[in-house]
Design a protein around this motif. Structure first.
Motif, PDB file in Angstrom:
ATOM      1  N   LEU A  62      -7.812 -13.525   3.966  1.00 36.25           N
ATOM      2  CA  LEU A  62      -8.822 -13.237   3.975  1.00 36.25           C
ATOM      3  C   LEU A  62      -9.028 -12.398   5.228  1.00 36.25           C
ATOM      4  CD1 LEU A  62     -10.691 -15.020   1.503  1.00 36.25           C
ATOM      5  CD2 LEU A  62      -9.946 -13.166   1.144  1.00 36.25           C
ATOM      6  N   GLN A  63      -8.986 -12.885   6.071  1.00 35.86           N
ATOM      7  CA  GLN A  63      -9.654 -12.307   7.741  1.00 35.86           C
ATOM      8  C   GLN A  63      -8.286 -11.429   8.327  1.00 35.86           C
ATOM      9  OE1 GLN A  63      -8.920 -16.389   9.921  1.00 35.86           O
ATOM     10  NE2 GLN A  63     -10.590 -16.455   9.503  1.00 35.86           N
ATOM     11  N   SER A  64      -6.843 -11.069   7.767  1.00 34.88           N
ATOM     12  CA  SER A  64      -6.459  -9.958   8.536  1.00 34.88           C
ATOM     13  C   SER A  64      -6.113  -8.735   7.192  1.00 34.88           C
ATOM     14  CB  SER A  64      -4.870 -10.964   8.397  1.00 34.88           C
ATOM     15  OG  SER A  64      -4.204 -10.580   7.491  1.00 34.88           O
ATOM     16  N   LEU A  65      -6.053  -9.368   6.036  1.00 32.26           N
ATOM     17  CA  LEU A  65      -6.208  -7.916   5.020  1.00 32.26           C
ATOM     18  C   LEU A  65      -7.235  -6.801   5.219  1.00 32.26           C
ATOM     19  CD1 LEU A  65      -4.635  -9.418   1.850  1.00 32.26           C
ATOM     20  CD2 LEU A  65      -3.485  -8.564   4.373  1.00 32.26           C
ATOM     21  N   GLN A  66      -7.142  -5.696   5.292  1.00 32.66           N
ATOM     22  CA  GLN A  66      -7.723  -4.425   4.911  1.00 32.66           C
ATOM     23  C   GLN A  66      -9.085  -4.891   3.819  1.00 32.66           C
ATOM     24  OE1 GLN A  66      -6.261  -0.698   4.906  1.00 32.66           O
ATOM     25  NE2 GLN A  66      -4.460  -1.404   5.657  1.00 32.66           N
ATOM     26  N   PRO A  67     -10.082  -4.481   3.666  1.00 30.03           N
ATOM     27  CA  PRO A  67     -11.296  -4.780   2.954  1.00 30.03           C
ATOM     28  C   PRO A  67     -10.794  -3.898   1.461  1.00 30.03           C
ATOM     29  CG  PRO A  67     -12.049  -3.830   4.221  1.00 30.03           C
ATOM     30  CD  PRO A  67     -10.731  -3.757   4.751  1.00 30.03           C
ATOM     31  N   SER A  71      -9.296 -12.096  -9.190  1.00 25.62           N
ATOM     32  CA  SER A  71      -8.904 -10.856  -8.878  1.00 25.62           C
ATOM     33  C   SER A  71      -9.676  -9.629  -8.371  1.00 25.62           C
ATOM     34  CB  SER A  71      -7.593 -10.586  -9.629  1.00 25.62           C
ATOM     35  OG  SER A  71      -7.314  -9.728  -9.229  1.00 25.62           O
ATOM     36  N   GLY A  72      -9.656  -9.011  -7.439  1.00 26.23           N
ATOM     37  CA  GLY A  72     -10.353  -8.366  -6.386  1.00 26.23           C
ATOM     38  C   GLY A  72     -10.269  -8.123  -4.715  1.00 26.23           C
ATOM     39  N   THR A  73     -10.731  -7.102  -4.834  1.00 28.98           N
ATOM     40  CA  THR A  73      -9.932  -6.557  -3.360  1.00 28.98           C
ATOM     41  C   THR A  73     -10.583  -8.073  -2.589  1.00 28.98           C
ATOM     42  OG1 THR A  73     -12.958  -5.363  -3.037  1.00 28.98           O
ATOM     43  CG2 THR A  73     -10.789  -4.003  -3.687  1.00 28.98           C
ATOM     44  N   VAL A  74     -10.148  -7.563  -0.901  1.00 29.47           N
ATOM     45  CA  VAL A  74     -10.791  -8.525  -0.390  1.00 29.47           C
ATOM     46  C   VAL A  74     -12.104  -8.513   0.182  1.00 29.47           C
ATOM     47  CG1 VAL A  74     -10.094  -8.543   2.706  1.00 29.47           C
ATOM     48  CG2 VAL A  74      -8.144  -8.260   0.787  1.00 29.47           C
ATOM     49  N   SER A  75     -12.633  -7.111   0.095  1.00 27.57           N
ATOM     50  CA  SER A  75     -14.513  -7.086   0.134  1.00 27.57           C
ATOM     51  C   SER A  75     -14.957  -8.174  -0.409  1.00 27.57           C
ATOM     52  CB  SER A  75     -14.683  -5.536   0.356  1.00 27.57           C
ATOM     53  OG  SER A  75     -15.615  -5.508   1.099  1.00 27.57           O
ATOM     54  N   PRO A  93      -1.547 -26.097  -7.497  1.00 26.98           N
ATOM     55  CA  PRO A  93      -0.457 -25.344  -7.019  1.00 26.98           C
ATOM     56  C   PRO A  93      -0.614 -23.402  -7.302  1.00 26.98           C
ATOM     57  CG  PRO A  93       0.435 -27.336  -7.512  1.00 26.98           C
ATOM     58  CD  PRO A  93      -0.652 -27.524  -8.162  1.00 26.98           C
ATOM     59  N   GLY A  94      -0.316 -23.240  -6.095  1.00 28.04           N
ATOM     60  CA  GLY A  94      -1.396 -21.703  -6.587  1.00 28.04           C
ATOM     61  C   GLY A  94      -0.020 -20.270  -6.158  1.00 28.04           C
ATOM     62  N   ILE A  95      -0.838 -19.324  -6.099  1.00 26.73           N
ATOM     63  CA  ILE A  95       0.260 -18.301  -6.544  1.00 26.73           C
ATOM     64  C   ILE A  95      -0.619 -16.963  -6.112  1.00 26.73           C
ATOM     65  CG2 ILE A  95       1.819 -16.746  -7.882  1.00 26.73           C
ATOM     66  CD1 ILE A  95       2.854 -18.818  -8.560  1.00 26.73           C
ATOM     67  N   PHE A  96      -0.246 -16.398  -5.256  1.00 31.36           N
ATOM     68  CA  PHE A  96      -1.083 -15.851  -4.329  1.00 31.36           C
ATOM     69  C   PHE A  96      -0.229 -14.105  -4.382  1.00 31.36           C
ATOM     70  CE2 PHE A  96      -1.585 -19.136  -1.802  1.00 31.36           C
ATOM     71  CZ  PHE A  96      -2.822 -19.132  -1.479  1.00 31.36           C
ATOM     72  N   LEU A  97      -0.981 -12.750  -4.924  1.00 35.09           N
ATOM     73  CA  LEU A  97      -0.618 -11.649  -5.563  1.00 35.09           C
ATOM     74  C   LEU A  97      -0.996 -10.983  -4.400  1.00 35.09           C
ATOM     75  CD1 LEU A  97      -1.019 -13.497  -8.104  1.00 35.09           C
ATOM     76  CD2 LEU A  97       0.771 -11.830  -8.846  1.00 35.09           C
ATOM     77  N   LEU A  98      -0.804  -9.744  -3.603  1.00 29.46           N
ATOM     78  CA  LEU A  98      -1.632  -8.235  -2.693  1.00 29.46           C
ATOM     79  C   LEU A  98      -1.117  -7.426  -3.260  1.00 29.46           C
ATOM     80  CD1 LEU A  98       0.104  -7.507  -0.431  1.00 29.46           C
ATOM     81  CD2 LEU A  98      -0.787 -10.050   0.329  1.00 29.46           C
ATOM     82  N   GLY A  99      -1.669  -5.979  -3.457  1.00 28.96           N
ATOM     83  CA  GLY A  99      -1.165  -5.080  -3.730  1.00 28.96           C
ATOM     84  C   GLY A  99      -2.557  -4.007  -3.318  1.00 28.96           C
ATOM     85  N   ALA A 100      -2.123  -2.329  -4.093  1.00 29.70           N
ATOM     86  CA  ALA A 100      -2.703  -1.154  -3.762  1.00 29.70           C
ATOM     87  C   ALA A 100      -4.284  -1.652  -4.577  1.00 29.70           C
ATOM     88  CB  ALA A 100      -1.821  -0.645  -4.034  1.00 29.70           C
ATOM     89  N   LEU A 105       0.677  -1.658  -0.369  1.00 29.06           N
ATOM     90  CA  LEU A 105      -0.165   0.062   0.118  1.00 29.06           C
ATOM     91  C   LEU A 105       1.352   1.236  -0.095  1.00 29.06           C
ATOM     92  CD1 LEU A 105      -2.546  -1.242   2.528  1.00 29.06           C
ATOM     93  CD2 LEU A 105      -2.906  -1.495   0.076  1.00 29.06           C
ATOM     94  N   ARG A 106       2.051   1.611   0.124  1.00 24.75           N
ATOM     95  CA  ARG A 106       3.118   2.402   1.118  1.00 24.75           C
ATOM     96  C   ARG A 106       4.047   2.749  -0.431  1.00 24.75           C
ATOM     97  NH1 ARG A 106       5.484   0.531   4.419  1.00 24.75           N
ATOM     98  NH2 ARG A 106       7.916   0.435   3.109  1.00 24.75           N
TER      99      ARG A 106
END
Length: 261
Positions: free
Chosen positions: A210-215, A234-238, A254-261, A187-188
């Motif tokens: 899904l429990q710990s990230l911001q919506p 791909s979408g927001t946690v919400s 096998p999975g690939i996880f990606l997170l970002g702004a 996010l920064r």
């Protein structure tokens, strides 16, 4: 004159084959030039000799091998590399790997392969590449599936600034703490964070995400890339929470996880 070390990608369906599923033709996932080069090599460095022999049998279905499978020289990476990784502090693996690349020094072309995908990317093998460079051996990476890049391209997340962080802690507290650190970094800075997990831990990892990230944080998950069961969301946690996407993903692949702004 020394031979060349080729980095030959392998299909991403290794885990599925372990479960007894039928293998798809290699021509659907590997270019003709890569298959042709693989069929002409007789000296191999690998994670697992059994899986490499299985790969060569699949190559031979469309591109006859230059030498019978029984005549192929297949050597495995040292167990220390599997357990401790390729980039240990004060790493001395170049000397440890030297005997494995001896055929290349004698003029034979060699190949480095992993269990699935591109060797030395999210897989052991970089020490072999370093040793080859140290001894003046030409290194060439051949085209084929690289799951990290396929997932990033299809995620819609920032593909101009990204980092692969590998595995994160498996204990619940350490996992949550690390995910929050990666989220704040994403996010920064706008940098996409890419991580992986062994398939049997995919479900717990997704639940923690899904429990710990911001919506509003964006989360993408790609499972079974290049396989018939391939799935990517791909979408927001919400959105993940509201749409119930977690229950729709083949988390045993096998999975690939990606997170970002």
């Amino acid at each position: 004159m020394a031979g060349t070390l080729y980095l030959i990608p392998t299909p991403l369906d290794f885990g599925c084959l372990q479960q007894g599923q039928e293998a798809a033709p290699l021509t659907g996932v590997l270019p003709e030039a890569t298959l042709h080069r693989a069929s002409g090599i007789t000296h191999w460095i690998t994670e697992n000799a059994k899986s490499t022999r299985a790969f060569l049998k699949r190559v031979a279905l469309t591109h006859p091998l230059v030498a019978p499978l029984q005549a192929q020289s297949i050597v495995e990476l040292p167990r220390s590399i599997h357990k401790q990784g390729d980039h240990r502090p004060g790493d001395s693996s170049t000397a440890e790997i030297r005997p494995l690349i001896e055929p290349a020094l004698q003029g034979h072309d060699m190949a480095l392969v992993s269990e699935a995908g591109m060797p030395a990317i999210a897989d052991p093998g970089s020490s072999v590449v370093r040793a080859a460079h140290a001894h003046g051996i030409v290194v060439r990476a051949l085209p084929g599936p690289v799951s990290l890049m396929l997932a990033l391209a299809a995620s819609g997340l920032n593909g101009q600034n990204f980092a692969f962080v590998g595995y994160i802690p498996s204990d619940p507290a350490g996992r949550t703490r690390r995910l929050k650190e990666l989220e704040q970094l994403a996010l920064r800075t706008g940098q996409t964070q890419i991580l992986i997990e062994t398939p049997y831990r995919n479900a717990p990892l997704l639940q923690t995400l899904l429990q710990s990230l911001q919506p509003g944080t964006r989360l993408a998950l790609a499972c079974g890339l290049t396989l018939p069961e391939e799935a990517l969301r791909s979408g927001t946690v919400s959105q993940w929470r509201q749409q119930g996407w977690a229950s729709q993903m083949p988390l045993d692949l096998p999975g690939i996880f990606l997170l970002g702004a």
